[in-house]
Design a protein around this motif. Structure first.
Motif, PDB file in Angstrom:
ATOM      1  N   LEU A  80     -59.122 -35.984  41.066  1.00  0.00           N
ATOM      2  CA  LEU A  80     -60.489 -36.491  40.938  1.00  0.00           C
ATOM      3  C   LEU A  80     -60.833 -37.362  42.140  1.00  0.00           C
ATOM      4  O   LEU A  80     -60.182 -38.377  42.400  1.00  0.00           O
ATOM      5  CB  LEU A  80     -60.641 -37.316  39.660  1.00  0.00           C
ATOM      6  CG  LEU A  80     -60.348 -36.610  38.332  1.00  0.00           C
ATOM      7  CD1 LEU A  80     -60.621 -37.558  37.174  1.00  0.00           C
ATOM      8  CD2 LEU A  80     -61.178 -35.345  38.200  1.00  0.00           C
ATOM      9  N   VAL A  81     -61.870 -36.970  42.865  1.00  0.00           N
ATOM     10  CA  VAL A  81     -62.353 -37.730  44.025  1.00  0.00           C
ATOM     11  C   VAL A  81     -63.505 -38.616  43.551  1.00  0.00           C
ATOM     12  O   VAL A  81     -64.453 -38.123  42.925  1.00  0.00           O
ATOM     13  CB  VAL A  81     -62.834 -36.777  45.140  1.00  0.00           C
ATOM     14  CG1 VAL A  81     -63.325 -37.569  46.345  1.00  0.00           C
ATOM     15  CG2 VAL A  81     -61.695 -35.837  45.551  1.00  0.00           C
ATOM     16  N   PRO A  82     -63.446 -39.912  43.828  1.00  0.00           N
ATOM     17  CA  PRO A  82     -64.533 -40.787  43.351  1.00  0.00           C
ATOM     18  C   PRO A  82     -65.837 -40.499  44.086  1.00  0.00           C
ATOM     19  O   PRO A  82     -65.831 -39.901  45.175  1.00  0.00           O
ATOM     20  CB  PRO A  82     -64.006 -42.188  43.680  1.00  0.00           C
ATOM     21  CG  PRO A  82     -63.100 -41.994  44.849  1.00  0.00           C
ATOM     22  CD  PRO A  82     -62.440 -40.650  44.608  1.00  0.00           C
ATOM     23  N   TYR A 116     -67.992 -45.420  46.401  1.00  0.00           N
ATOM     24  CA  TYR A 116     -67.262 -46.162  45.371  1.00  0.00           C
ATOM     25  C   TYR A 116     -66.180 -47.055  45.971  1.00  0.00           C
ATOM     26  O   TYR A 116     -66.129 -48.256  45.677  1.00  0.00           O
ATOM     27  CB  TYR A 116     -66.655 -45.193  44.362  1.00  0.00           C
ATOM     28  CG  TYR A 116     -65.800 -45.849  43.302  1.00  0.00           C
ATOM     29  CD1 TYR A 116     -66.359 -46.725  42.380  1.00  0.00           C
ATOM     30  CD2 TYR A 116     -64.429 -45.585  43.218  1.00  0.00           C
ATOM     31  CE1 TYR A 116     -65.584 -47.329  41.393  1.00  0.00           C
ATOM     32  CE2 TYR A 116     -63.645 -46.171  42.234  1.00  0.00           C
ATOM     33  CZ  TYR A 116     -64.222 -47.049  41.331  1.00  0.00           C
ATOM     34  OH  TYR A 116     -63.448 -47.640  40.364  1.00  0.00           O
ATOM     35  N   LEU A 117     -65.334 -46.503  46.799  1.00  0.00           N
ATOM     36  CA  LEU A 117     -64.255 -47.312  47.374  1.00  0.00           C
ATOM     37  C   LEU A 117     -64.796 -48.440  48.260  1.00  0.00           C
ATOM     38  O   LEU A 117     -64.315 -49.582  48.159  1.00  0.00           O
ATOM     39  CB  LEU A 117     -63.279 -46.430  48.138  1.00  0.00           C
ATOM     40  CG  LEU A 117     -62.488 -45.422  47.298  1.00  0.00           C
ATOM     41  CD1 LEU A 117     -61.569 -44.595  48.182  1.00  0.00           C
ATOM     42  CD2 LEU A 117     -61.679 -46.120  46.203  1.00  0.00           C
ATOM     43  N   GLY A 127     -64.810 -44.759  39.019  1.00  0.00           N
ATOM     44  CA  GLY A 127     -66.038 -44.467  39.749  1.00  0.00           C
ATOM     45  C   GLY A 127     -67.230 -45.308  39.337  1.00  0.00           C
ATOM     46  O   GLY A 127     -68.318 -45.142  39.898  1.00  0.00           O
ATOM     47  N   ASP A 128     -67.051 -46.238  38.394  1.00  0.00           N
ATOM     48  CA  ASP A 128     -68.161 -47.030  37.853  1.00  0.00           C
ATOM     49  C   ASP A 128     -68.071 -48.466  38.361  1.00  0.00           C
ATOM     50  O   ASP A 128     -67.347 -49.300  37.811  1.00  0.00           O
ATOM     51  CB  ASP A 128     -68.106 -46.996  36.328  1.00  0.00           C
ATOM     52  CG  ASP A 128     -69.343 -47.602  35.673  1.00  0.00           C
ATOM     53  OD1 ASP A 128     -70.011 -48.434  36.315  1.00  0.00           O
ATOM     54  OD2 ASP A 128     -69.635 -47.249  34.512  1.00  0.00           O
ATOM     55  N   LEU A 129     -68.812 -48.754  39.421  1.00  0.00           N
ATOM     56  CA  LEU A 129     -68.798 -50.105  39.997  1.00  0.00           C
ATOM     57  C   LEU A 129     -69.440 -51.129  39.075  1.00  0.00           C
ATOM     58  O   LEU A 129     -68.999 -52.291  39.033  1.00  0.00           O
ATOM     59  CB  LEU A 129     -69.535 -50.109  41.340  1.00  0.00           C
ATOM     60  CG  LEU A 129     -68.733 -49.775  42.588  1.00  0.00           C
ATOM     61  CD1 LEU A 129     -69.652 -49.720  43.794  1.00  0.00           C
ATOM     62  CD2 LEU A 129     -67.627 -50.798  42.808  1.00  0.00           C
ATOM     63  N   THR A 130     -70.462 -50.727  38.349  1.00  0.00           N
ATOM     64  CA  THR A 130     -71.143 -51.656  37.438  1.00  0.00           C
ATOM     65  C   THR A 130     -70.181 -52.152  36.367  1.00  0.00           C
ATOM     66  O   THR A 130     -70.120 -53.344  36.054  1.00  0.00           O
ATOM     67  CB  THR A 130     -72.355 -50.971  36.787  1.00  0.00           C
ATOM     68  OG1 THR A 130     -73.262 -50.534  37.803  1.00  0.00           O
ATOM     69  CG2 THR A 130     -73.073 -51.933  35.852  1.00  0.00           C
TER      70      THR A 130
END
Length: 401
Positions: free
Chosen positions: A202-204, A208-209, A174-177
């Motif tokens: 777990l749903v992001p 995120y996607l 979930g962490d794009l950075t």
């Protein structure tokens, strides 16, 4: 000793202890119900980790398998057979892709995706030999082969199985950075579950996607979606990625593709990606066998009706509404999920996930725990609303106790 006790004792004595199953011994099953060797019926609220999306002994799938059993079941890939081209064509079309590489199990398909991404990286992207990197997410579950556990963060899956396969970078889910920071010119792919099943459904976070999709396009990196559990109707869409309007470069499929009858898995992608293979570079004796293709073709036909996606949406909305009412009452901390798929975090004061699962088993409902305090609910998509409500009432009774 009872028949059940004898069967369990024999299994414990003669099989490796790689699982800790609930003490029930199933003898027959149909739809959303299973019957044990003593004649007791249980509501299946796990569906073989989504392998049984269409229920036990689904008549369409059984008939397709029986018809093929009378004709031919295996040729190996040394020869063509008359179901293979149709299977590849239909599955590619269902995915909006061009080519299919069939395997058997989900783990084999993930291994195939890893090999494919690396070969694409060397032959197409121009990454120096031996330098390819693949980014994965923490708390992932993609299987238990040596390579796959090399990028797992689950201690039980990894411990005592080294040395581990290099070439993977792990970033928080979930962490794009963090993902952007991990990318280099040698990154060939990002491998993700659109919803992390084993981690507790777990749903992001929203966006995120799509962010992963944008980042991978920007950096000429393949986006591989592991939809082995989340795909083929479970979340209310054919693929979980569809909820965010995302189309990856590669789907990894398994479980429900075999209808709960035979193991069928596949990597599905474009000709530009899967076209990197040449004869002898990858394969499987059983992958894409006639029996597997016949069953999978019927699965694809069933998905094309939209019936199962609609059921997962409607029953899933009801499931999450009812589970949501349990949050805040002291027994349930959090509920997550999408479609007919939920992770329920139990307050430790009410017992572990295993203990709750055992109490539900005593009430003739079968679920499975994960990560200590979480139970997963994922019944077959054919379950009736009445049976679903009965199962949820048993959960409420257990939590009241």
């Amino acid at each position: 000793m009872s028949t059940t006790e004898n069967a369990i004792a024999s299994a414990e004595a003669h099989s490796a202890h790689t699982y800790h199953p609930l003490p029930v011994v199933v003898a027959t099953a149909e739809g959303a119900w299973m019957t044990d060797v003593e004649g007791r019926r249980y509501l299946d609220m796990l569906a073989g980790y989504s392998a049984l999306n269409f229920g036990h002994a689904n008549r369409r799938l059984i008939d397709a398998a029986k018809a093929q059993l009378e004709r031919v079941t295996l040729t190996s890939r040394a020869f063509h057979h008359d179901r293979f081209a149709e299977f590849c064509t239909q599955l590619a079309d269902l995915c909006g892709m061009e080519m299919v590489l069939p395997m058997n199990t989900g783990a084999e398909a993930v291994e195939t995706a890893v090999k494919t991404a690396r070969k694409w990286g060397y032959r197409v992207k121009g990454v120096p030999d031996g330098m390819a990197k693949i980014i994965v997410a923490s708390d992932n579950f993609h299987g238990r082969t040596t390579t796959i556990i090399s990028f797992s963060t689950d201690h039980e899956a990894r411990a005592d199985f080294g040395p581990y396969t290099p070439g993977f970078e792990i970033v928080p889910y979930g962490d794009l950075t963090a993902m952007r920071a991990a990318m280099t010119e040698n990154t060939v792919a990002v491998l993700l579950e659109p919803i992390q099943g084993e981690a507790g459904v777990l749903v992001p976070p929203p966006g995120y996607l799509p962010g992963v999709r944008e980042l991978t396009r920007e950096r000429n990196v393949l986006f591989i979606a592991d939809e082995i559990q989340s795909g083929l109707g479970r979340t209310g869409k054919t693929f979980a990625c569809e909820h965010e309007g995302v189309v990856p470069d590669m789907y990894v499929l398994g479980k429900a593709l075999g209808g709960g009858i035979v193991p069928v898995s596949a990597v599905v992608s474009s000709a530009a990606v899967l076209g990197v293979y040449r004869p002898g570079e990858h394969g499987s004796t059983f992958g894409g066998n006639p029996l597997a293709c016949a069953v999978a073709l019927e699965v694809i036909a069933m998905l094309r009706t939209g019936e199962f996606q609609q059921r997962a949406t409607e029953l899933g909305d009801h499931l999450h509404q009812e589970l949501g009412l349990l949050v805040g009452g002291g027994a349930v901390q959090t509920v997550r999920g999408r479609g007919l798929w939920a992770g329920v975090d139990i307050d430790p004061g009410h017992g572990t996930g295993r203990e709750i699962s055992e109490k539900l088993m005593d009430r003739r409902v079968l679920v499975k725990d994960t990560h200590g305090s979480t139970i997963r609910i994922a019944p077959p998509l054919v379950i009736s609303k009445e049976d679903l409500d009965w199962g949820l009432e048993q959960l409420r009774e257990v939590l009241r106790g």
